[in-house]
Structures are given as structure tokens and as C-alpha cells.
Design a protein around this motif. Structure first.
Motif, PDB file in Angstrom:
ATOM      1  N   MET A  50      44.611  35.426  41.278  1.00  0.00           N
ATOM      2  CA  MET A  50      43.366  36.036  40.801  1.00  0.00           C
ATOM      3  C   MET A  50      42.965  37.204  41.703  1.00  0.00           C
ATOM      4  SD  MET A  50      42.610  34.575  37.962  1.00  0.00           S
ATOM      5  CE  MET A  50      40.948  35.147  37.664  1.00  0.00           C
ATOM      6  N   ALA A  51      43.167  37.047  42.997  1.00  0.00           N
ATOM      7  CA  ALA A  51      42.870  38.138  43.937  1.00  0.00           C
ATOM      8  C   ALA A  51      43.781  39.333  43.657  1.00  0.00           C
ATOM      9  CB  ALA A  51      43.030  37.655  45.373  1.00  0.00           C
ATOM     10  N   ARG A  52      45.049  39.063  43.350  1.00  0.00           N
ATOM     11  CA  ARG A  52      45.990  40.145  43.040  1.00  0.00           C
ATOM     12  C   ARG A  52      45.557  40.877  41.778  1.00  0.00           C
ATOM     13  NH1 ARG A  52      49.252  41.913  39.744  1.00  0.00           N
ATOM     14  NH2 ARG A  52      49.125  40.108  38.359  1.00  0.00           N
ATOM     15  N   ARG A  53      45.165  40.138  40.750  1.00  0.00           N
ATOM     16  CA  ARG A  53      44.719  40.749  39.496  1.00  0.00           C
ATOM     17  C   ARG A  53      43.489  41.621  39.718  1.00  0.00           C
ATOM     18  NH1 ARG A  53      45.412  35.760  35.096  1.00  0.00           N
ATOM     19  NH2 ARG A  53      47.593  35.335  35.606  1.00  0.00           N
ATOM     20  N   ARG A  54      42.548  41.109  40.476  1.00  0.00           N
ATOM     21  CA  ARG A  54      41.340  41.886  40.771  1.00  0.00           C
ATOM     22  C   ARG A  54      41.699  43.152  41.542  1.00  0.00           C
ATOM     23  NH1 ARG A  54      38.180  41.921  45.295  1.00  0.00           N
ATOM     24  NH2 ARG A  54      36.110  42.837  45.005  1.00  0.00           N
ATOM     25  N   ALA A  55      42.575  43.029  42.532  1.00  0.00           N
ATOM     26  CA  ALA A  55      42.983  44.195  43.323  1.00  0.00           C
ATOM     27  C   ALA A  55      43.666  45.247  42.441  1.00  0.00           C
ATOM     28  CB  ALA A  55      43.912  43.759  44.459  1.00  0.00           C
ATOM     29  N   GLU A  56      44.464  44.811  41.477  1.00  0.00           N
ATOM     30  CA  GLU A  56      45.117  45.747  40.553  1.00  0.00           C
ATOM     31  C   GLU A  56      44.079  46.566  39.786  1.00  0.00           C
ATOM     32  OE1 GLU A  56      46.876  44.685  36.461  1.00  0.00           O
ATOM     33  OE2 GLU A  56      48.629  44.794  37.793  1.00  0.00           O
ATOM     34  N   VAL A  57      43.068  45.882  39.276  1.00  0.00           N
ATOM     35  CA  VAL A  57      42.002  46.564  38.525  1.00  0.00           C
ATOM     36  C   VAL A  57      41.269  47.547  39.437  1.00  0.00           C
ATOM     37  CG1 VAL A  57      39.764  46.183  37.382  1.00  0.00           C
ATOM     38  CG2 VAL A  57      41.733  44.737  36.814  1.00  0.00           C
ATOM     39  N   LEU A  58      40.876  47.083  40.609  1.00  0.00           N
ATOM     40  CA  LEU A  58      40.123  47.937  41.524  1.00  0.00           C
ATOM     41  C   LEU A  58      40.961  49.104  42.029  1.00  0.00           C
ATOM     42  CD1 LEU A  58      38.135  45.231  43.527  1.00  0.00           C
ATOM     43  CD2 LEU A  58      37.385  46.591  41.558  1.00  0.00           C
ATOM     44  N   ASN A  59      42.258  48.898  42.252  1.00  0.00           N
ATOM     45  CA  ASN A  59      43.133  49.989  42.687  1.00  0.00           C
ATOM     46  C   ASN A  59      43.258  51.077  41.631  1.00  0.00           C
ATOM     47  OD1 ASN A  59      43.634  48.887  45.214  1.00  0.00           O
ATOM     48  ND2 ASN A  59      45.502  47.846  44.560  1.00  0.00           N
ATOM     49  N   ARG A  60      43.031  50.720  40.387  1.00  0.00           N
ATOM     50  CA  ARG A  60      43.034  51.712  39.298  1.00  0.00           C
ATOM     51  C   ARG A  60      41.659  52.360  39.144  1.00  0.00           C
ATOM     52  NH1 ARG A  60      46.702  48.117  35.074  1.00  0.00           N
ATOM     53  NH2 ARG A  60      48.688  48.814  35.944  1.00  0.00           N
ATOM     54  N   LYS A  61      40.743  52.008  40.050  1.00  0.00           N
ATOM     55  CA  LYS A  61      39.370  52.544  40.041  1.00  0.00           C
ATOM     56  C   LYS A  61      38.593  52.100  38.798  1.00  0.00           C
ATOM     57  CE  LYS A  61      40.177  55.332  43.707  1.00  0.00           C
ATOM     58  NZ  LYS A  61      41.014  54.527  44.531  1.00  0.00           N
ATOM     59  N   LEU A  62      38.932  50.924  38.279  1.00  0.00           N
ATOM     60  CA  LEU A  62      38.264  50.369  37.109  1.00  0.00           C
ATOM     61  C   LEU A  62      37.289  49.279  37.553  1.00  0.00           C
ATOM     62  CD1 LEU A  62      41.383  50.164  34.780  1.00  0.00           C
ATOM     63  CD2 LEU A  62      39.484  51.797  34.627  1.00  0.00           C
ATOM     64  N   PRO A  63      36.289  48.980  36.732  1.00  0.00           N
ATOM     65  CA  PRO A  63      35.271  48.013  37.135  1.00  0.00           C
ATOM     66  C   PRO A  63      35.691  46.552  36.962  1.00  0.00           C
ATOM     67  CG  PRO A  63      34.693  48.982  35.020  1.00  0.00           C
ATOM     68  CD  PRO A  63      35.948  49.674  35.486  1.00  0.00           C
ATOM     69  N   TRP A  64      35.317  45.755  37.942  1.00  0.00           N
ATOM     70  CA  TRP A  64      35.375  44.288  37.872  1.00  0.00           C
ATOM     71  C   TRP A  64      33.992  43.826  38.315  1.00  0.00           C
ATOM     72  CZ3 TRP A  64      40.198  41.122  37.780  1.00  0.00           C
ATOM     73  CH2 TRP A  64      39.922  39.748  37.711  1.00  0.00           C
ATOM     74  N   LEU A  65      33.208  43.329  37.381  1.00  0.00           N
ATOM     75  CA  LEU A  65      31.810  42.995  37.605  1.00  0.00           C
ATOM     76  C   LEU A  65      31.588  41.497  37.643  1.00  0.00           C
ATOM     77  CD1 LEU A  65      30.359  45.437  34.907  1.00  0.00           C
ATOM     78  CD2 LEU A  65      30.753  45.915  37.335  1.00  0.00           C
ATOM     79  N   VAL A  66      30.510  41.093  38.290  1.00  0.00           N
ATOM     80  CA  VAL A  66      30.042  39.712  38.208  1.00  0.00           C
ATOM     81  C   VAL A  66      28.582  39.727  37.801  1.00  0.00           C
ATOM     82  CG1 VAL A  66      31.674  38.758  39.889  1.00  0.00           C
ATOM     83  CG2 VAL A  66      29.432  39.542  40.664  1.00  0.00           C
ATOM     84  N   ALA A  67      28.154  38.654  37.143  1.00  0.00           N
ATOM     85  CA  ALA A  67      26.744  38.419  36.847  1.00  0.00           C
ATOM     86  C   ALA A  67      26.305  37.290  37.759  1.00  0.00           C
ATOM     87  CB  ALA A  67      26.556  38.033  35.388  1.00  0.00           C
ATOM     88  N   GLU A  68      25.241  37.539  38.491  1.00  0.00           N
ATOM     89  CA  GLU A  68      24.772  36.580  39.481  1.00  0.00           C
ATOM     90  C   GLU A  68      23.282  36.346  39.278  1.00  0.00           C
ATOM     91  OE1 GLU A  68      25.507  36.258  44.190  1.00  0.00           O
ATOM     92  OE2 GLU A  68      24.440  38.057  43.574  1.00  0.00           O
ATOM     93  N   ALA A  69      22.876  35.104  39.369  1.00  0.00           N
ATOM     94  CA  ALA A  69      21.452  34.741  39.321  1.00  0.00           C
ATOM     95  C   ALA A  69      21.221  33.617  40.307  1.00  0.00           C
ATOM     96  CB  ALA A  69      21.042  34.323  37.917  1.00  0.00           C
ATOM     97  N   GLY A  70      20.197  33.765  41.110  1.00  0.00           N
ATOM     98  CA  GLY A  70      19.873  32.721  42.083  1.00  0.00           C
ATOM     99  C   GLY A  70      21.005  32.432  43.045  1.00  0.00           C
TER     100      GLY A  70
END
Length: 187
Positions: A50-70
Motif C-alpha cells: 500500500m505504501a508503494r502504491r501511494r508513493a507511485e501516485v505521489l511520484n506522479r504528482k497526483l493526489p492521494w487524499l484522506v478524509a479525517e474527522a475527530g
């Protein structure tokens, strides 16, 4: 796009993911893999994957967002190239996953709207939704509400939980879409 936050989530923040969010992201995806048909993966990827997948997206300068509450991550969304070849770099596929208790409250729509906005700012021209399971009316409805139109159905494309599943394809133009060359957009 300016959508209101659900009133019951007063502290909701949709923000870029951080490395500290990986455990929550992994947990949310594991629930989807083991219990849902929105993904056709049948085994949960490791935390490192999962970390590798996220890094791939971010390395392409694309967004990976989270929704956080509390202080709790309720879901995540990202966009990546529809296919890995460079010609697809202006055509993105979105992915959204929410904790079960966060579904049906408008959060997915808020996350998709933010994802669309960020991808338009980056110069992307098309966004595709590849929706696992034609019975996933929640995802289909969210995409339709935000301007996606159906482009086709791949019949019996996946086998999960002892049954065949269709894939619904939807598409939305971003920015100028196909009206001009992407050279006029930042990459």
C-alpha cells in the motif's frame, strides 16, 4: 466544486494523505477487499505494498487524499493514470474507499469533488470510474451526481465471493477535456 460537509461531521477535513495515515488506509482497504465487491482484489495487499502504491501516485504528482474527522481517518481517495503508459497521463482513474460506518453520508461525494478539483488544477483532461460490481449503486450515483456518464459495462469481468461481477465504466471531462492539446495545461 463547493459541496457542504455533512452536518454531523463538523470536524471533517479532506487533506493530502501523509505517511502516518498508511495504517488507516491499509485497514480501510482490507475491509473492502475482504467484504466488498468495489475492488476485485481477493487478498489484502501488505502495508508495504500500500505504501508503494501511494508513493507511485505521489511520484506522479497526483493526489492521494484522506478524509479525517475527530482524529480518525474515515476514507481515502486518489487518482492515478488509467493505464501505465505515458500517453494516459491526462486520463486518470479515481478510487475511493470509506470505512463502512462512513458510507452513505455524503463523504464519498465530497472526496470525489475534491479529487476532481485537484486533478483539473493539475491539467488532467479525463477522469474514469471503473466501478467494480454493477450493483454498487452508491458509487454509480456519486459519480453520476458529479457529472460522470456511463460509457459501458464489462459483463462478468470478475469472479469474487462465488459469483460473476460486472464492471461499470463511467467518464467525465476535466477542464478543457479533449478540446485542445494538453500542451496548454501544466503537467
Amino acid at each position: 466544486m463547493n459541496l457542504e460537509k455533512p452536518k454531523f461531521i463538523e470536524s471533517l477535513a479532506i487533506r493530502p494523505s501523509e505517511e502516518r495515515d498508511l495504517n488507516a488506509i491499509h485497514c480501510i482497504y482490507e475491509i473492502a477487499v475482504l467484504n466488498g465487491t468495489g475492488t476485485f482484489e481477493t487478498e489484502t495487499p501488505s502495508l508495504d505494498e500500500m505504501a508503494r502504491r501511494r508513493a507511485e501516485v505521489l511520484n506522479r504528482k497526483l493526489p492521494w487524499l484522506v478524509a479525517e474527522a475527530g482524529g480518525q481517518v474515515l476514507g481515502y481517495a486518489y487518482a492515478n493514470y488509467f493505464r501505465p503508459r505515458l500517453a494516459y497521463r491526462f486520463c486518470l482513474e479515481d478510487s475511493i474507499y470509506l470505512l463502512p460506518q462512513a458510507q452513505g453520508m455524503g463523504l464519498g461525494k465530497l472526496m470525489l469533488a475534491e479529487l476532481i478539483s485537484r486533478c483539473e488544477q493539475l491539467g488532467a483532461r479525463q477522469m474514469l470510474a471503473v466501478i467494480g460490481d454493477a450493483d454498487n449503486q452508491g458509487s454509480i450515483g456519486i459519480h453520476r451526481a458529479l457529472g460522470f456518464t456511463p460509457t459501458g459495462v464489462l459483463k462478468s469481468a470478475g469472479w469474487k465471493f462465488g459469483r460473476w461481477l460486472d464492471v461499470v465504466m463511467m467518464q467525465r471531462e476535466l477542464g478543457l477535456g479533449g478540446q485542445s492539446s494538453p500542451e496548454s495545461s501544466p503537467e
